[in-house]
Design a protein around this motif. Structure first.
Motif, PDB file in Angstrom:
ATOM      1  N   LYS A 213     -11.895  -9.113   1.254  1.00 49.76           N
ATOM      2  CA  LYS A 213     -12.902  -8.057   1.151  1.00 49.76           C
ATOM      3  C   LYS A 213     -12.195  -6.716   1.302  1.00 49.76           C
ATOM      4  O   LYS A 213     -11.476  -6.488   2.266  1.00 49.76           O
ATOM      5  N   ILE A 214     -12.426  -5.857   0.339  1.00 48.76           N
ATOM      6  CA  ILE A 214     -11.839  -4.515   0.392  1.00 48.76           C
ATOM      7  C   ILE A 214     -12.781  -3.644   1.218  1.00 48.76           C
ATOM      8  O   ILE A 214     -13.956  -3.494   0.876  1.00 48.76           O
ATOM      9  N   PRO A 215     -12.306  -3.075   2.326  1.00 46.89           N
ATOM     10  CA  PRO A 215     -13.175  -2.254   3.172  1.00 46.89           C
ATOM     11  C   PRO A 215     -13.782  -1.077   2.404  1.00 46.89           C
ATOM     12  O   PRO A 215     -13.143  -0.492   1.521  1.00 46.89           O
ATOM     13  N   ASP A 216     -15.015  -0.759   2.754  1.00 46.40           N
ATOM     14  CA  ASP A 216     -15.741   0.315   2.068  1.00 46.40           C
ATOM     15  C   ASP A 216     -15.070   1.676   2.194  1.00 46.40           C
ATOM     16  O   ASP A 216     -15.342   2.575   1.399  1.00 46.40           O
ATOM     17  N   GLN A 217     -14.204   1.848   3.183  1.00 41.56           N
ATOM     18  CA  GLN A 217     -13.539   3.146   3.354  1.00 41.56           C
ATOM     19  C   GLN A 217     -12.641   3.482   2.169  1.00 41.56           C
ATOM     20  O   GLN A 217     -12.331   4.636   1.926  1.00 41.56           O
ATOM     21  N   TYR A 218     -12.222   2.453   1.414  1.00 47.38           N
ATOM     22  CA  TYR A 218     -11.352   2.681   0.252  1.00 47.38           C
ATOM     23  C   TYR A 218     -12.229   2.910  -0.974  1.00 47.38           C
ATOM     24  O   TYR A 218     -12.913   2.001  -1.433  1.00 47.38           O
ATOM     25  N   LYS A 219     -12.202   4.108  -1.474  1.00 44.12           N
ATOM     26  CA  LYS A 219     -13.060   4.491  -2.605  1.00 44.12           C
ATOM     27  C   LYS A 219     -12.293   4.539  -3.920  1.00 44.12           C
ATOM     28  O   LYS A 219     -12.799   4.134  -4.951  1.00 44.12           O
ATOM     29  N   LEU A 220     -11.088   5.068  -3.883  1.00 45.54           N
ATOM     30  CA  LEU A 220     -10.292   5.236  -5.096  1.00 45.54           C
ATOM     31  C   LEU A 220      -9.621   3.920  -5.488  1.00 45.54           C
ATOM     32  O   LEU A 220      -9.249   3.118  -4.625  1.00 45.54           O
ATOM     33  N   HIS A 221      -9.446   3.716  -6.794  1.00 46.12           N
ATOM     34  CA  HIS A 221      -8.745   2.514  -7.242  1.00 46.12           C
ATOM     35  C   HIS A 221      -7.353   2.430  -6.644  1.00 46.12           C
ATOM     36  O   HIS A 221      -6.895   1.351  -6.273  1.00 46.12           O
ATOM     37  N   SER A 222      -6.672   3.564  -6.538  1.00 49.45           N
ATOM     38  CA  SER A 222      -5.318   3.548  -5.980  1.00 49.45           C
ATOM     39  C   SER A 222      -5.329   3.074  -4.530  1.00 49.45           C
ATOM     40  O   SER A 222      -4.418   2.353  -4.098  1.00 49.45           O
ATOM     41  N   GLU A 223      -6.347   3.425  -3.768  1.00 49.57           N
ATOM     42  CA  GLU A 223      -6.459   2.961  -2.382  1.00 49.57           C
ATOM     43  C   GLU A 223      -6.713   1.454  -2.340  1.00 49.57           C
ATOM     44  O   GLU A 223      -6.136   0.734  -1.516  1.00 49.57           O
ATOM     45  N   LYS A 224      -7.578   0.990  -3.231  1.00 58.25           N
ATOM     46  CA  LYS A 224      -7.899  -0.443  -3.282  1.00 58.25           C
ATOM     47  C   LYS A 224      -6.682  -1.258  -3.717  1.00 58.25           C
ATOM     48  O   LYS A 224      -6.424  -2.337  -3.181  1.00 58.25           O
ATOM     49  N   ILE A 225      -5.934  -0.732  -4.681  1.00 52.89           N
ATOM     50  CA  ILE A 225      -4.701  -1.402  -5.117  1.00 52.89           C
ATOM     51  C   ILE A 225      -3.733  -1.503  -3.938  1.00 52.89           C
ATOM     52  O   ILE A 225      -3.154  -2.564  -3.679  1.00 52.89           O
ATOM     53  N   GLY A 226      -3.560  -0.410  -3.211  1.00 57.19           N
ATOM     54  CA  GLY A 226      -2.670  -0.405  -2.046  1.00 57.19           C
ATOM     55  C   GLY A 226      -3.098  -1.421  -1.002  1.00 57.19           C
ATOM     56  O   GLY A 226      -2.268  -2.160  -0.465  1.00 57.19           O
ATOM     57  N   TYR A 227      -4.396  -1.472  -0.718  1.00 62.59           N
ATOM     58  CA  TYR A 227      -4.904  -2.424   0.274  1.00 62.59           C
ATOM     59  C   TYR A 227      -4.617  -3.864  -0.167  1.00 62.59           C
ATOM     60  O   TYR A 227      -4.134  -4.680   0.624  1.00 62.59           O
ATOM     61  N   LEU A 228      -4.905  -4.165  -1.426  1.00 61.42           N
ATOM     62  CA  LEU A 228      -4.663  -5.527  -1.922  1.00 61.42           C
ATOM     63  C   LEU A 228      -3.176  -5.864  -1.929  1.00 61.42           C
ATOM     64  O   LEU A 228      -2.798  -7.004  -1.649  1.00 61.42           O
TER      65      LEU A 228
ATOM     66  N   PRO B 256       0.061 -10.538  -0.192  1.00 62.83           N
ATOM     67  CA  PRO B 256       1.301 -11.213   0.230  1.00 62.83           C
ATOM     68  C   PRO B 256       1.150 -12.020   1.529  1.00 62.83           C
ATOM     69  O   PRO B 256       1.866 -12.997   1.722  1.00 62.83           O
ATOM     70  N   LYS B 257       0.220 -11.641   2.383  1.00 59.54           N
ATOM     71  CA  LYS B 257      -0.006 -12.394   3.621  1.00 59.54           C
ATOM     72  C   LYS B 257      -0.438 -13.820   3.309  1.00 59.54           C
ATOM     73  O   LYS B 257      -0.122 -14.751   4.064  1.00 59.54           O
ATOM     74  N   PHE B 258      -1.157 -14.014   2.212  1.00 63.25           N
ATOM     75  CA  PHE B 258      -1.546 -15.357   1.776  1.00 63.25           C
ATOM     76  C   PHE B 258      -0.400 -16.024   1.018  1.00 63.25           C
ATOM     77  O   PHE B 258      -0.068 -17.181   1.273  1.00 63.25           O
ATOM     78  N   LEU B 259       0.208 -15.289   0.104  1.00 59.82           N
ATOM     79  CA  LEU B 259       1.255 -15.863  -0.745  1.00 59.82           C
ATOM     80  C   LEU B 259       2.437 -16.392   0.049  1.00 59.82           C
ATOM     81  O   LEU B 259       3.023 -17.410  -0.323  1.00 59.82           O
ATOM     82  N   GLU B 260       2.789 -15.718   1.145  1.00 57.63           N
ATOM     83  CA  GLU B 260       3.981 -16.112   1.893  1.00 57.63           C
ATOM     84  C   GLU B 260       3.847 -17.477   2.573  1.00 57.63           C
ATOM     85  O   GLU B 260       4.841 -18.052   2.994  1.00 57.63           O
ATOM     86  N   ASN B 261       2.648 -18.024   2.623  1.00 48.94           N
ATOM     87  CA  ASN B 261       2.427 -19.333   3.240  1.00 48.94           C
ATOM     88  C   ASN B 261       2.658 -20.503   2.291  1.00 48.94           C
ATOM     89  O   ASN B 261       2.548 -21.654   2.700  1.00 48.94           O
ATOM     90  N   TYR B 262       2.955 -20.201   1.039  1.00 48.43           N
ATOM     91  CA  TYR B 262       3.095 -21.244   0.019  1.00 48.43           C
ATOM     92  C   TYR B 262       4.319 -20.962  -0.835  1.00 48.43           C
ATOM     93  O   TYR B 262       4.855 -19.868  -0.836  1.00 48.43           O
ATOM     94  N   SER B 263       4.694 -21.975  -1.597  1.00 42.25           N
ATOM     95  CA  SER B 263       5.750 -21.824  -2.591  1.00 42.25           C
ATOM     96  C   SER B 263       5.103 -22.052  -3.956  1.00 42.25           C
ATOM     97  O   SER B 263       4.802 -23.190  -4.326  1.00 42.25           O
ATOM     98  N   PHE B 264       4.858 -20.977  -4.682  1.00 39.90           N
ATOM     99  CA  PHE B 264       4.174 -21.086  -5.961  1.00 39.90           C
ATOM    100  C   PHE B 264       5.169 -21.117  -7.113  1.00 39.90           C
ATOM    101  O   PHE B 264       6.170 -20.405  -7.105  1.00 39.90           O
ATOM    102  N   ASP B 265       4.865 -21.957  -8.100  1.00 34.63           N
ATOM    103  CA  ASP B 265       5.675 -22.074  -9.301  1.00 34.63           C
ATOM    104  C   ASP B 265       5.208 -21.138 -10.409  1.00 34.63           C
ATOM    105  O   ASP B 265       5.961 -20.831 -11.324  1.00 34.63           O
ATOM    106  N   LEU B 266       3.935 -20.700 -10.325  1.00 36.41           N
ATOM    107  CA  LEU B 266       3.365 -19.884 -11.380  1.00 36.41           C
ATOM    108  C   LEU B 266       2.156 -19.126 -10.856  1.00 36.41           C
ATOM    109  O   LEU B 266       1.361 -19.672 -10.085  1.00 36.41           O
TER     110      LEU B 266
END
Length: 180
Positions: free
Chosen positions: A63-78, A83-93
């Motif tokens: 969930k992107i917090p409502d405080q982030y209004k600009l797309h650039s802020e939302k991109i930064g948040y994501l 990566p916090k999720f990705l680092e728990n796995y080894s993905f091939d694709l």
């Protein structure tokens, strides 16, 4: 094969749905799904309901917090959260669809986790002067393999300097769903 994908809005999920269902039907694929953006904010939760009905497991909701209004802020948040999720796995694709700013953030995160990326609808053009084409082509340049929906898309991806063998004209993935 361990695969990660992402949907940030209703349209993105429905366009990816046929591919996701197909991947889930094959035992050789282990699919993980992250959702975020407008899907999380839907007042009627219809996309969530449809994902459950499709028997697709959601592995991470961001969930992107409502405080982030600009797309650039939302991109930064994501870019911080994914990566916090990705680092728990080894993905091939990683499978990236289209041209949304949320998918752009997902692409950045996957690229910097050294996950090979396939970009679906690479090379498409959006009429109307939106940011879509800038984002789509940036995603293409960060990707490794490309599925275009048209022959024109192939030419655009080639014009971006990508090698022929990396490009496939797959058409529109949701064509069968649209026929129904």
């Amino acid at each position: 094969m361990n695969i990660i994908t992402f949907a940030g809005n209703r349209a993105e999920y429905y366009l990816l749905r046929p591919l996701l269902k197909r991947l889930l039907s094959e035992k050789k694929f282990n699919l993980k799904v992250i959702i975020s953006g407008d899907i999380v904010k839907e007042s009627d939760s219809q996309t969530f309901k449809d994902i459950q009905k499709d028997q697709i497991k959601i592995d991470k909701v961001i969930k992107i917090p409502d405080q982030y209004k600009l797309h650039s802020e939302k991109i930064g948040y994501l870019c911080i959260e994914i990566p916090k999720f990705l680092e728990n796995y080894s993905f091939d694709l990683a499978i990236i669809y289209g041209d949304r700013f949320e998918s752009f953030a997902f692409t950045i995160a996957c690229l910097h986790q050294d996950i090979p990326i396939i970009h679906i609808e690479a090379g498409d053009l959006t009429e109307g002067g939106t940011y879509d084409d800038f984002i789509r082509h940036a995603i293409t340049k960060m990707s490794h393999l490309f599925c275009t929906s048209t022959a024109k898309g192939i030419e655009i991806v080639k014009s971006l300097g990508e090698e022929d063998w990396r490009i496939t004209q797959s058409g529109i993935l949701s064509y069968e769903d649209m026929k129904k």
